[in-house]
Design a protein around this motif. Structure first.
Motif, short mmCIF file in Angstrom:
data_model
loop_
_atom_site.label_atom_id
_atom_site.label_comp_id
_atom_site.label_asym_id
_atom_site.label_seq_id
_atom_site.Cartn_x
_atom_site.Cartn_y
_atom_site.Cartn_z
N ALA A 1 50.00 36.37 36.21
CA ALA A 1 49.26 37.62 36.21
C ALA A 1 50.15 38.82 36.49
O ALA A 1 50.02 39.87 35.87
N GLU B 1 54.63 38.46 33.14
CA GLU B 1 53.20 38.66 32.95
C GLU B 1 52.74 38.17 31.58
O GLU B 1 53.32 38.53 30.56
N TYR C 1 46.18 41.65 33.75
CA TYR C 1 45.63 40.36 34.15
C TYR C 1 45.18 40.44 35.60
O TYR C 1 46.00 40.67 36.49
N LEU D 1 39.98 38.06 33.30
CA LEU D 1 41.29 38.71 33.35
C LEU D 1 41.18 40.22 33.19
O LEU D 1 41.95 40.97 33.79
N PHE E 1 43.69 39.60 39.40
CA PHE E 1 44.11 38.70 40.46
C PHE E 1 43.30 39.06 41.70
O PHE E 1 42.86 40.21 41.84
#
Length: 272
Positions: A96, A113, A4, A217, A6
């Protein structure tokens, strides 16, 4: 393995062309690439400790009208006992990286997560980094719009890994992870995850009344924003005004996935 994205933080190389990241800001859409989300563009938040946030979208003229979207990084032992200043705001939190201790409605939850939490308006909640590495999560805020005769929603916690993908076609190359049932009229927003397998696509240019916020993502794609095809990848953000034409073609050899906000299930306001 699912990952994911960030914001990267840090600083880019000083030799990079400042205009090379392809950022666009228009009245009908915005493309805000991950490369813009650096240390100097992060914000601090009142009543939060050992925390910084990238405020990616906020209500303003010519931009997001119904929501705000943050990417929040919390150091070990950081967090907040009073995270939300607006009692009428609802929230979705999506993890994330790292581990979160969330207390809402007197219940303690540990999210890792892929974890997902919905927090209704007028909720008492607290949040802590429950691990030894930075906690990184996405926070979408919206002022809740009540609709009679329905009750307000209840808080809930789940995870990406626990909710099956609802495939849009027989080929199963485009689907949505729906954390709330589309016909649950208590909810005035959906925050879902959309998945495209390599080569998957939206087969027509969608236009619709829902406003969108899309945070990529993982994976890559070509995304139609109004009249422009844009190459997008992990950590990029797109805002689409209501009725802005959009389509998608997944590229690369891995799944393309994004966290999607949209406003739903309410009459339109008849005044500006």
């Amino acid at each position: 393995m699912t990952t994911y994205a960030f914001p990267p933080g840090g600083m880019p190389e000083m030799t990079d062309d400042p205009a090379s990241n392809g950022a666009h800001f228009t009245d009908s859409y915005a493309f805000i690439p991950a490369s813009t989300m650096r240390d100097i563009t992060a914000s601090l938040l009142p009543r939060w400790f050992e925390t910084r946030a990238w405020i990616i979208a906020r209500p303003m003229t010519g931009f997001a009208e119904t929501f705000a979207q943050y990417a929040v990084e919390v150091a070990p032992d950081g967090g907040s006992d009073n995270p939300e200043p607006d009692r009428d705001a609802e929230a979705v939190l999506f993890i994330a990286k790292g581990s979160m201790e969330l207390i809402v409605a007197g219940q303690t939850h540990i999210l890792r997560e892929g974890g997902y939490a919905y927090i209704p308006p007028r909720s008492r909640w607290t949040l802590r980094n429950a691990g030894t590495v930075p906690l990184k999560f996405h926070w979408i805020r919206r002022k809740y719009v009540h609709a009679d005769p329905y009750d307000d929603p209840s808080p809930f916690v789940t995870a990406d890994q626990e909710v099956p993908i609802n495939w849009m076609n027989d080929d199963q190359n485009w689907g949505t992870t729906r954390f709330v049932s589309p016909d649950d009229m208590r909810h005035d927003m959906h925050v879902n995850i959309v998945t495209f397998k390599p080569g998957g696509r939206i087969p027509f240019a969608e236009t619709h009344v829902m406003e969108h916020g899309l945070y990529v993502l993982e994976g890559t794609a070509k995304y139609l924003l109004n009249e422009r095809w844009v190459d997008v990848g992990p950590g990029d953000f797109m805002w689409l005004r209501a009725f802005c034409p959009q389509a998608c073609i997944a590229t690369g050899d891995t799944n393309f996935r994004y966290l999607l906000y949209k406003d739903v299930n309410r009459h339109v306001e008849l005044t500006l």
